[in-house]
Design a protein around this motif. Structure first.
Motif, mmCIF file in Angstrom:
data_model
loop_
_atom_site.group_PDB
_atom_site.id
_atom_site.type_symbol
_atom_site.label_atom_id
_atom_site.label_comp_id
_atom_site.label_asym_id
_atom_site.label_seq_id
_atom_site.Cartn_x
_atom_site.Cartn_y
_atom_site.Cartn_z
ATOM 1 N N LYS A 78 -9.051 1.972 11.421
ATOM 2 C CA LYS A 78 -8.006 1.017 9.666
ATOM 3 C C LYS A 78 -7.172 0.228 10.708
ATOM 4 C CE LYS A 78 -4.223 2.190 6.818
ATOM 5 N NZ LYS A 78 -3.768 3.328 6.065
ATOM 6 N N ILE A 79 -6.983 -0.872 11.149
ATOM 7 C CA ILE A 79 -6.441 -1.587 11.747
ATOM 8 C C ILE A 79 -5.307 -1.853 11.507
ATOM 9 C CG2 ILE A 79 -6.387 -3.694 13.271
ATOM 10 C CD1 ILE A 79 -9.383 -3.074 13.542
ATOM 11 N N THR A 80 -3.982 -1.777 11.099
ATOM 12 C CA THR A 80 -2.438 -1.705 10.843
ATOM 13 C C THR A 80 -1.485 -2.681 11.785
ATOM 14 O OG1 THR A 80 -1.965 0.324 11.697
ATOM 15 C CG2 THR A 80 -2.502 0.638 8.880
ATOM 16 N N ASP A 81 -0.795 -2.914 11.478
ATOM 17 C CA ASP A 81 0.179 -3.593 12.250
ATOM 18 C C ASP A 81 1.810 -2.563 12.265
ATOM 19 O OD1 ASP A 81 2.527 -5.308 12.920
ATOM 20 O OD2 ASP A 81 2.693 -6.820 11.933
ATOM 21 N N PRO A 82 1.994 -2.187 13.579
ATOM 22 C CA PRO A 82 2.512 -0.814 13.526
ATOM 23 C C PRO A 82 3.907 -1.107 12.914
ATOM 24 C CG PRO A 82 2.295 -1.140 15.780
ATOM 25 C CD PRO A 82 1.168 -2.154 14.299
ATOM 26 N N ASN A 83 4.476 -2.814 13.325
ATOM 27 C CA ASN A 83 5.916 -3.068 13.247
ATOM 28 C C ASN A 83 6.148 -3.634 11.715
ATOM 29 O OD1 ASN A 83 6.285 -2.392 15.730
ATOM 30 N ND2 ASN A 83 5.304 -4.557 16.235
ATOM 31 N N THR A 84 4.828 -3.790 10.753
ATOM 32 C CA THR A 84 5.329 -4.581 9.268
ATOM 33 C C THR A 84 4.374 -3.406 8.767
ATOM 34 O OG1 THR A 84 6.275 -6.320 10.378
ATOM 35 C CG2 THR A 84 5.198 -6.933 7.997
ATOM 36 N N GLN A 85 4.708 -3.272 7.110
ATOM 37 C CA GLN A 85 5.054 -2.562 6.081
ATOM 38 C C GLN A 85 3.823 -2.924 5.550
ATOM 39 O OE1 GLN A 85 4.394 0.799 5.809
ATOM 40 N NE2 GLN A 85 3.208 0.494 4.491
ATOM 41 N N ARG A 86 2.367 -3.440 5.109
ATOM 42 C CA ARG A 86 2.393 -3.833 4.303
ATOM 43 C C ARG A 86 0.937 -3.639 3.287
ATOM 44 N NH1 ARG A 86 1.376 -9.811 8.031
ATOM 45 N NH2 ARG A 86 1.582 -9.229 9.920
ATOM 46 N N PHE A 87 0.555 -4.169 1.986
ATOM 47 C CA PHE A 87 0.107 -4.074 1.151
ATOM 48 C C PHE A 87 -0.985 -3.331 1.098
ATOM 49 C CE2 PHE A 87 -2.428 -4.222 -3.089
ATOM 50 C CZ PHE A 87 -1.973 -3.393 -3.689
ATOM 51 N N GLU A 88 -1.146 -2.410 0.870
ATOM 52 C CA GLU A 88 -2.666 -2.269 0.522
ATOM 53 C C GLU A 88 -3.290 -1.148 -0.690
ATOM 54 O OE1 GLU A 88 -3.799 1.538 3.581
ATOM 55 O OE2 GLU A 88 -2.077 0.655 4.792
ATOM 56 N N VAL A 89 -3.968 -2.447 -1.299
ATOM 57 C CA VAL A 89 -5.444 -2.269 -2.065
ATOM 58 C C VAL A 89 -5.203 -1.033 -2.622
ATOM 59 C CG1 VAL A 89 -6.797 -2.672 -3.796
ATOM 60 C CG2 VAL A 89 -6.063 -4.630 -2.389
ATOM 61 N N PRO A 90 -4.768 -0.030 -3.424
ATOM 62 C CA PRO A 90 -4.505 1.097 -3.818
ATOM 63 C C PRO A 90 -6.314 1.776 -4.505
ATOM 64 C CG PRO A 90 -3.370 0.430 -5.443
ATOM 65 C CD PRO A 90 -3.724 -0.543 -4.683
ATOM 66 N N HIS A 91 -6.947 3.343 -4.249
ATOM 67 C CA HIS A 91 -7.577 3.055 -5.142
ATOM 68 C C HIS A 91 -7.939 4.140 -5.225
ATOM 69 C CE1 HIS A 91 -12.460 4.277 -6.068
ATOM 70 N NE2 HIS A 91 -12.735 2.289 -5.618
ATOM 71 N N GLU A 92 -7.912 4.754 -6.588
ATOM 72 C CA GLU A 92 -7.967 6.225 -7.873
ATOM 73 C C GLU A 92 -9.314 6.982 -6.271
ATOM 74 O OE1 GLU A 92 -10.901 5.985 -11.388
ATOM 75 O OE2 GLU A 92 -9.425 4.094 -11.137
ATOM 76 N N HIS A 93 -10.421 6.993 -5.610
ATOM 77 C CA HIS A 93 -11.266 7.250 -5.511
ATOM 78 C C HIS A 93 -11.025 7.896 -4.167
ATOM 79 C CE1 HIS A 93 -12.663 8.032 -9.681
ATOM 80 N NE2 HIS A 93 -12.710 6.404 -9.915
ATOM 81 N N VAL A 94 -10.036 6.972 -3.622
ATOM 82 C CA VAL A 94 -10.168 6.759 -2.429
ATOM 83 C C VAL A 94 -8.655 7.998 -1.814
ATOM 84 C CG1 VAL A 94 -10.315 5.939 0.865
ATOM 85 C CG2 VAL A 94 -11.353 5.408 -1.793
ATOM 86 N N GLN A 95 -8.516 9.119 -1.472
ATOM 87 C CA GLN A 95 -7.777 10.079 -0.887
ATOM 88 C C GLN A 95 -7.072 9.788 0.241
ATOM 89 O OE1 GLN A 95 -6.023 11.148 -3.775
ATOM 90 N NE2 GLN A 95 -6.853 9.982 -5.042
ATOM 91 N N PRO A 96 -6.039 10.359 0.792
ATOM 92 C CA PRO A 96 -5.939 10.099 2.180
ATOM 93 C C PRO A 96 -6.185 11.219 3.063
ATOM 94 C CG PRO A 96 -3.766 9.950 1.186
ATOM 95 C CD PRO A 96 -5.021 9.950 -0.001
ATOM 96 N N PHE A 97 -6.391 10.869 4.124
ATOM 97 C CA PHE A 97 -7.704 12.328 4.752
ATOM 98 C C PHE A 97 -7.075 13.211 5.162
ATOM 99 C CE2 PHE A 97 -10.172 13.611 8.297
ATOM 100 C CZ PHE A 97 -11.585 14.528 8.409
ATOM 101 N N THR A 98 -6.626 13.963 5.573
ATOM 102 C CA THR A 98 -5.485 15.673 5.653
ATOM 103 C C THR A 98 -6.235 16.119 7.438
ATOM 104 O OG1 THR A 98 -5.581 16.597 4.053
ATOM 105 C CG2 THR A 98 -4.167 15.274 4.263
ATOM 106 N N GLY A 99 -7.535 16.222 7.106
ATOM 107 C CA GLY A 99 -8.305 16.602 8.013
ATOM 108 C C GLY A 99 -8.761 18.354 7.795
ATOM 109 N N PRO A 100 -8.962 18.548 8.650
ATOM 110 C CA PRO A 100 -9.071 18.914 10.273
ATOM 111 C C PRO A 100 -10.185 17.859 10.609
ATOM 112 C CG PRO A 100 -9.628 20.497 9.980
ATOM 113 C CD PRO A 100 -9.371 20.345 8.559
#
Length: 111
Positions: A78-100
């Motif tokens: 994932k490539i993000t702007d560390p200084n500005t919050q941007r909109f990310e399209v939500p997806h009902e089947h893709v959850q945040p990965f918590t690892g390990p």
């Protein structure tokens, strides 16, 4: 023999079909600023834009690259702007990965 356009896109027909014919020279894009940092899920790296002509405009000079070793067969980046919050399209089947981070990977990542 490769030919390059004014914006830096190069074209070099190759007989090997696994090699891309269209590419950008090595002075385009971003470079790692410092070193990569290990995280619970993979790594992070700060990338700084190289001084080259803009392709699309509104370039972000510093971005954050996040890599996640989610499974032995799945890598997410994932490539993000560390200084500005941007909109990310939500997806009902893709959850945040918590690892390990997964081990015994069937792929190799080079930054």
């Amino acid at each position: 023999q490769s030919t390059c356009t004014l914006r830096g896109c190069c074209w070099s027909p190759e007989s090997d079909i696994s090699v891309p014919w269209c590419f950008f020279s090595s002075n385009y894009g971003y470079k790692v600023d410092g070193s990569t940092r290990s995280t619970q899920t993979g790594f992070e790296a700060t990338l700084t834009r190289l001084p080259s002509p803009s392709l699309f405009g509104n370039d972000i000079n510093t971005v954050l690259l996040t890599g996640e070793y989610q499974t032995p067969n799945r890598f997410r980046f994932k490539i993000t702007d560390p200084n500005t919050q941007r909109f990310e399209v939500p997806h009902e089947h893709v959850q945040p990965f918590t690892g390990p981070a997964a081990s015994n990977l069937n792929y190799r990542v080079n930054v």
